[in-house]
Design a protein around this motif. Structure first.
Motif, PDB file in Angstrom:
ATOM      1  N   TYR A 195      -5.863  -7.480  10.990  1.00  0.00           N
ATOM      2  CA  TYR A 195      -6.759  -6.318  11.015  1.00  0.00           C
ATOM      3  C   TYR A 195      -8.163  -6.757  11.461  1.00  0.00           C
ATOM      4  O   TYR A 195      -8.795  -6.091  12.290  1.00  0.00           O
ATOM      5  N   ASN A 225      -3.409  -2.428   9.040  1.00  0.00           N
ATOM      6  CA  ASN A 225      -4.026  -2.533   7.717  1.00  0.00           C
ATOM      7  C   ASN A 225      -3.081  -2.005   6.627  1.00  0.00           C
ATOM      8  O   ASN A 225      -2.909  -2.620   5.578  1.00  0.00           O
ATOM      9  N   ILE A 226      -2.470  -0.864   6.917  1.00  0.00           N
ATOM     10  CA  ILE A 226      -1.544  -0.261   5.953  1.00  0.00           C
ATOM     11  C   ILE A 226      -0.370  -1.197   5.668  1.00  0.00           C
ATOM     12  O   ILE A 226       0.127  -1.254   4.551  1.00  0.00           O
ATOM     13  N   ASP A 264      -9.943   2.658  21.920  1.00  0.00           N
ATOM     14  CA  ASP A 264      -9.489   3.800  21.094  1.00  0.00           C
ATOM     15  C   ASP A 264      -8.066   3.573  20.589  1.00  0.00           C
ATOM     16  O   ASP A 264      -7.741   3.891  19.447  1.00  0.00           O
ATOM     17  N   LYS A 275      -4.903  -0.317  14.558  1.00  0.00           N
ATOM     18  CA  LYS A 275      -5.385  -1.232  13.507  1.00  0.00           C
ATOM     19  C   LYS A 275      -5.243  -0.608  12.121  1.00  0.00           C
ATOM     20  O   LYS A 275      -5.070  -1.330  11.133  1.00  0.00           O
ATOM     21  N   HIS A 276      -5.296   0.722  12.047  1.00  0.00           N
ATOM     22  CA  HIS A 276      -5.108   1.383  10.753  1.00  0.00           C
ATOM     23  C   HIS A 276      -3.697   1.095  10.230  1.00  0.00           C
ATOM     24  O   HIS A 276      -3.506   0.801   9.050  1.00  0.00           O
ATOM     25  N   GLU A 312       4.807   7.085  15.760  1.00  0.00           N
ATOM     26  CA  GLU A 312       3.525   6.992  16.471  1.00  0.00           C
ATOM     27  C   GLU A 312       3.275   5.636  17.123  1.00  0.00           C
ATOM     28  O   GLU A 312       2.679   5.566  18.201  1.00  0.00           O
ATOM     29  N   HIS A 331      -8.076   1.123  17.864  1.00  0.00           N
ATOM     30  CA  HIS A 331      -8.592   1.762  16.645  1.00  0.00           C
ATOM     31  C   HIS A 331      -7.450   2.429  15.860  1.00  0.00           C
ATOM     32  O   HIS A 331      -7.375   2.304  14.643  1.00  0.00           O
ATOM     33  N   LYS A 332      -6.594   3.111  16.588  1.00  0.00           N
ATOM     34  CA  LYS A 332      -5.472   3.796  15.919  1.00  0.00           C
ATOM     35  C   LYS A 332      -4.467   2.792  15.363  1.00  0.00           C
ATOM     36  O   LYS A 332      -3.981   2.925  14.243  1.00  0.00           O
ATOM     37  N   TYR A 335       0.836  -1.211   0.000  1.00  0.00           N
ATOM     38  CA  TYR A 335       0.000   0.000   0.000  1.00  0.00           C
ATOM     39  C   TYR A 335       0.870   1.261   0.000  1.00  0.00           C
ATOM     40  O   TYR A 335       0.620   2.202  -0.762  1.00  0.00           O
ATOM     41  N   ILE A 336       1.887   1.254   0.841  1.00  0.00           N
ATOM     42  CA  ILE A 336       2.772   2.426   0.929  1.00  0.00           C
ATOM     43  C   ILE A 336       3.495   2.648  -0.408  1.00  0.00           C
ATOM     44  O   ILE A 336       3.617   3.789  -0.866  1.00  0.00           O
ATOM     45  N   GLU A 367     -11.398  -4.540  19.221  1.00  0.00           N
ATOM     46  CA  GLU A 367     -11.906  -3.194  19.508  1.00  0.00           C
ATOM     47  C   GLU A 367     -13.389  -3.253  19.909  1.00  0.00           C
ATOM     48  O   GLU A 367     -13.807  -2.631  20.895  1.00  0.00           O
ATOM     49  N   ASN A 368     -14.155  -4.019  19.135  1.00  0.00           N
ATOM     50  CA  ASN A 368     -15.592  -4.130  19.432  1.00  0.00           C
ATOM     51  C   ASN A 368     -15.835  -4.740  20.813  1.00  0.00           C
ATOM     52  O   ASN A 368     -16.694  -4.299  21.567  1.00  0.00           O
ATOM     53  N   LEU A 412       6.082   8.361   5.394  1.00  0.00           N
ATOM     54  CA  LEU A 412       5.066   7.478   5.990  1.00  0.00           C
ATOM     55  C   LEU A 412       5.708   6.508   6.991  1.00  0.00           C
ATOM     56  O   LEU A 412       5.171   6.284   8.081  1.00  0.00           O
ATOM     57  N   ILE A 420       4.952   6.080  11.072  1.00  0.00           N
ATOM     58  CA  ILE A 420       4.644   4.800  11.739  1.00  0.00           C
ATOM     59  C   ILE A 420       5.634   4.559  12.885  1.00  0.00           C
ATOM     60  O   ILE A 420       5.241   4.212  14.003  1.00  0.00           O
TER      61      ILE A 420
END
Lengths: 232, 106
Positions: B71, B63-64, B53, B59-60, B31, B56-57, B9-10, B78-79, B24, B28
């Motif tokens: 993911y 995914n990337i 929360d 998992k993005h 963060e 949530h951050k 993706y990157i 998360e749920n 990018l 990563i």
């Protein structure tokens, strides 16, 4: 289109920024890591398109949309597909991008935004904009320019729509017509009256003067009216 | 979770621009450690909603970096955390270990 990004994640903002820079239809005029900063910007500058993350701490994307009286076009950006249904509740949302956002999908969303009929006017433009309302009088649909309406009075099963030129008696309820009127212009100030706040001449105690009509303001509606006024 | 990280993706997003690719990767690297630290802190304190929360951050980024199955597990975690259920913590923690190892070597 002048666009801004609202997303609490730097990574996401960088990716959307990259897509914006590569798209000739867009220019980036701001990026914000929280909704409050973005609202300040939106109150000062014209923006045509917002890339808005739904999932943000304290004040999420939907909260932000609800604070905007006349939001520009919005493309939601999110990691969660489950919010897609909620997105349909808002006319201003033109598309819904699931992260990570690819170039093709991004460009499709921009095409939608460009062809979407929703205008990107600022709140003030929308207030000034000519809006139309059709009323049914003796089987004829008569077009009224909403900004010419001074007030609407309930009379049993009928309402009287008083415009600058003429009064119309229409078989309709006050509640039903209120749903058709732009909130930024019209306000219900009494169980029998909706007024165009731009037509107020003066306010005295519990009444409002509009043209030659003195309209009562009920105690419960008075705070809403005062909130609308630019009081010194 | 036998799946490999990748930069597909990157690379697609960068379109041969090495500076953007590095930008990018730097984000990563910057963060992710603090997001993982925050996640662990919230789990230890049983602050499951806050932990959700953090997931949530993170998992993005998962995914990337091309981990589709991980993911999906992160989504479930998360749920569940949003329902005060941390039962997928161990599986998620294993993903985080692999993730940090991969990111270190980028």
């Amino acid at each position: 289109m002048k666009s801004i990004i609202i997303d609490d994640e730097k990574m996401s903002r960088t990716i959307v920024e990259r897509h914006i820079v590569n798209n000739p239809d867009l220019s980036l005029t701001g990026e914000f890591s929280n909704a409050m900063e973005a609202i300040k910007h939106l109150n000062q500058y014209n923006v045509d398109l917002i890339f808005l993350d739904i999932h943000m701490p304290n004040f999420n994307g939907f909260d932000l949309i609800q604070t905007l009286k006349s939001p520009p076009k919005i493309i939601l950006t999110t990691s969660d597909k489950q919010f897609a249904i909620d997105a349909f509740e808002y006319d201003c949302i033109v598309d819904y991008l699931v992260k990570p956002i690819t170039k093709d999908r991004f460009n499709k969303a921009i095409l939608k935004a460009c062809t979407s009929s929703k205008t990107s006017d600022t709140p003030q433009h929308n207030v000034d904009k000519k809006r139309e309302l059709y009323i049914n009088i003796d089987r004829r649909l008569i077009k009224l320019d909403m900004i010419t309406i001074k007030l609407i009075e309930a009379r049993g099963d009928y309402i009287i729509v008083k415009t600058e030129d003429k009064n119309y008696t229409v078989h309709c309820t006050l509640k039903k017509i209120q749903e058709k009127l732009p909130e930024e212009l019209f306000l219900k100030i009494h169980r029998s009256y909706i007024i165009n706040t731009k037509k107020i001449i003066d306010i005295e105690d519990n009444s409002v003067l509009i043209g030659n009509d003195v309209i009562p303001v009920s105690r419960s509606n008075r705070p809403n009216l005062l909130q609308r006024l630019n009081l010194l | 979770m036998n799946e490999d990280f990748n930069l597909k993706y990157i690379d697609e997003l960068s379109e041969g621009d090495p500076l953007f690719k590095q930008q990018l990767i730097d984000i990563i690297k910057l963060e992710l450690p603090s997001e993982i630290q925050t996640y662990h802190k919230n789990i230890q304190n049983n602050f499951f909603l806050k932990a959700a929360d953090s997931v949530h951050k993170i998992k993005h980024k998962i995914n990337i970096l091309g981990l589709n199955n991980s993911y999906n597990l992160s989504n479930q975690h998360e749920n569940k955390l949003n329902k005060n259920n941390p039962e997928l913590h161990d599986s998620f923690d294993f993903i985080l270990l692999r993730l940090m190892e991969f990111v270190k070597n980028l």
